[in-house]
Write a protein that holds these residues in place. Sequence first.
Motif, short mmCIF file in Angstrom:
data_model
loop_
_atom_site.label_atom_id
_atom_site.label_comp_id
_atom_site.label_asym_id
_atom_site.label_seq_id
_atom_site.Cartn_x
_atom_site.Cartn_y
_atom_site.Cartn_z
N PHE A 153 0.83 -1.20 0.00
CA PHE A 153 0.00 0.00 0.00
C PHE A 153 0.87 1.26 0.00
O PHE A 153 0.56 2.25 -0.68
CB PHE A 153 -0.93 0.00 1.21
N ALA A 154 1.96 1.23 0.75
CA ALA A 154 2.82 2.40 0.84
C ALA A 154 3.55 2.68 -0.47
O ALA A 154 3.90 3.83 -0.79
CB ALA A 154 3.84 2.21 1.97
N SER A 155 3.79 1.63 -1.26
CA SER A 155 4.59 1.79 -2.48
C SER A 155 3.77 2.22 -3.69
O SER A 155 4.35 2.61 -4.72
CB SER A 155 5.30 0.47 -2.80
N VAL A 156 2.44 2.16 -3.60
CA VAL A 156 1.59 2.49 -4.75
C VAL A 156 0.82 3.78 -4.44
O VAL A 156 -0.08 3.77 -3.60
CB VAL A 156 0.61 1.35 -5.07
N PRO A 157 1.13 4.88 -5.10
CA PRO A 157 0.44 6.15 -4.81
C PRO A 157 -0.97 6.16 -5.39
O PRO A 157 -1.16 5.99 -6.61
CB PRO A 157 1.34 7.20 -5.49
N ARG A 158 -1.95 6.39 -4.54
CA ARG A 158 -3.34 6.40 -5.00
C ARG A 158 -3.59 7.48 -6.05
O ARG A 158 -4.35 7.28 -7.00
CB ARG A 158 -4.27 6.59 -3.80
N GLU A 159 -2.93 8.62 -5.89
CA GLU A 159 -3.17 9.75 -6.80
C GLU A 159 -2.74 9.44 -8.23
O GLU A 159 -3.22 10.08 -9.18
CB GLU A 159 -2.46 11.01 -6.30
N ALA A 160 -1.90 8.44 -8.42
CA ALA A 160 -1.45 8.08 -9.77
C ALA A 160 -2.53 7.34 -10.55
O ALA A 160 -2.38 7.13 -11.76
CB ALA A 160 -0.19 7.23 -9.69
N PHE A 161 -3.61 6.95 -9.88
CA PHE A 161 -4.64 6.12 -10.52
C PHE A 161 -6.01 6.78 -10.61
O PHE A 161 -6.94 6.17 -11.13
CB PHE A 161 -4.76 4.79 -9.76
N VAL A 162 -6.14 8.00 -10.11
CA VAL A 162 -7.48 8.59 -10.03
C VAL A 162 -7.58 9.93 -10.74
O VAL A 162 -8.58 10.64 -10.59
CB VAL A 162 -7.92 8.74 -8.55
N GLY A 163 -6.59 10.28 -11.55
CA GLY A 163 -6.65 11.52 -12.29
C GLY A 163 -6.32 12.73 -11.45
O GLY A 163 -6.15 12.64 -10.23
N PRO A 164 -6.20 13.89 -12.08
CA PRO A 164 -5.82 15.10 -11.36
C PRO A 164 -6.95 15.61 -10.47
O PRO A 164 -8.13 15.43 -10.76
CB PRO A 164 -5.53 16.10 -12.50
N GLY A 165 -6.58 16.21 -9.35
CA GLY A 165 -7.56 16.80 -8.44
C GLY A 165 -7.97 18.18 -8.91
O GLY A 165 -7.41 18.73 -9.87
N PRO A 166 -8.98 18.76 -8.21
CA PRO A 166 -9.70 18.20 -7.06
C PRO A 166 -10.47 16.93 -7.44
O PRO A 166 -10.77 16.71 -8.61
CB PRO A 166 -10.65 19.33 -6.66
N TRP A 167 -10.79 16.14 -6.41
CA TRP A 167 -11.46 14.87 -6.61
C TRP A 167 -12.83 14.88 -5.95
O TRP A 167 -13.12 15.70 -5.08
CB TRP A 167 -10.62 13.73 -6.02
N ARG A 168 -13.67 13.94 -6.35
CA ARG A 168 -14.99 13.81 -5.75
C ARG A 168 -14.98 12.59 -4.83
O ARG A 168 -14.68 11.46 -5.27
CB ARG A 168 -16.07 13.67 -6.82
N LEU A 169 -15.27 12.82 -3.58
CA LEU A 169 -15.31 11.77 -2.57
C LEU A 169 -16.77 11.42 -2.25
O LEU A 169 -17.62 12.31 -2.21
CB LEU A 169 -14.59 12.22 -1.30
N SER A 170 -17.02 10.15 -2.01
CA SER A 170 -18.37 9.69 -1.71
C SER A 170 -18.52 9.48 -0.21
O SER A 170 -17.80 8.68 0.39
CB SER A 170 -18.68 8.39 -2.45
N VAL A 171 -19.48 10.19 0.38
CA VAL A 171 -19.77 10.07 1.80
C VAL A 171 -21.28 9.85 1.95
O VAL A 171 -22.08 10.70 1.53
CB VAL A 171 -19.34 11.33 2.57
N TYR A 172 -21.63 8.71 2.52
CA TYR A 172 -23.05 8.37 2.69
C TYR A 172 -23.82 8.53 1.38
O TYR A 172 -24.90 9.11 1.32
CB TYR A 172 -23.69 9.21 3.80
N GLN A 173 -23.22 8.00 0.29
CA GLN A 173 -23.83 7.95 -1.04
C GLN A 173 -24.04 9.33 -1.66
O GLN A 173 -24.83 9.47 -2.58
CB GLN A 173 -25.14 7.15 -1.00
#
Length: 261
Positions: A13-33
Motif C-alpha cells: 500500500f505504501a509503495s503504490v500512490p493512490r493519486e497516480a490512478f485517479v486523475g488530477p484533483g480536485p477529486w470527488r469523494l463519496s460520503v453516505y452515497q
Amino acid sequence: MSGSTDPRLPQAFASVPREAFVGPGPWRLSVYQKYFETPDADPACLYQNILLALDADKGINNGEPFLHAIWIAAVSPKAGDTICHIGAGTGYYTAILSVLALPGGSVKAFEVEEALAEKARDNLRPFENVSVTPGDATQLPLPPSDLIYVNAGVAALPPSWLNALRPRGRMIFPWRPSQDVALAIVISRRKAGFSVKPLMNAYFIPCVGASETSECTKIPDWGEARSMRSVWLTSDRAPDETAVAIYKRVWFSSAEIPEDA
C-alpha cells in the motif's frame, strides 16, 4: 487494521500512490452515497478510508483502502501467484496485487467499462507483470488462477470462475443474492470441493453478466447466507437438504468441506 501478519501488505500500500490512478484533483469523494469535491488537489485528501469517484454518474468508485486491506489479507496473495482482478477500475488495487505477486507472479485485470480499462492500461504501464483486458469477465476465459479478486456485486456466481481456480486457489467477491443480503465471501479450492467462508458485509455496484437473480430458485436470508460453508457445481452434485442458495449452475451449502490431508 487488516489482521494480516504479512509485512508485505502495508509495504505494498505504501509503495503504490493512490493519486497516480485517479486523475488530477480536485477529486470527488463519496460520503453516505453523496459526492463532495475536495477543497484542492492536495493528495493528502486521498489518504483516508473513503470512496473516490471514478465515474460518479455510474456510481463507480475507487474503493475504501481499509476494506481492501482486509480483503487482501483474507486471501493472502503470495509471490509467484497468478491473480485475476475482475472489476479493476483504473488499476489502483490491481497495482497493489501485482506488487504482492512478485517475484514471479502476474495479474490479469478485467474491466468491462472500456474508458476505465484504457485508463487502467495507461496507469499500469510501470507494472510489468500486469495485463488489462477490456470486456465482460463472465464471458471471457480466465487463466488458471491462484487468486481471483472480484470488485463488483455478484448474484449468480459464474461456474467458469470456480473452474479457473487452481488447487488451493482462493476467490473473494461481494455476493448479492438479493437486495437484502450483501456479503463478501472467500472461496477456497480443496481436494474435496470448494469451501466457503463469509467475511463481512460488502456493498458493490452490480457485476455485469453476473447480477441476474432470475436463475435463483432458493434465495437465502442473512442468517442462511452466513451459514454457507461450501459451493458446488450442479453438474458435479445435485442440491440437497443442506442447500442455502440454489442457482441453475451452482448452489451453496451449509455443509463443511474437510481440510485437505
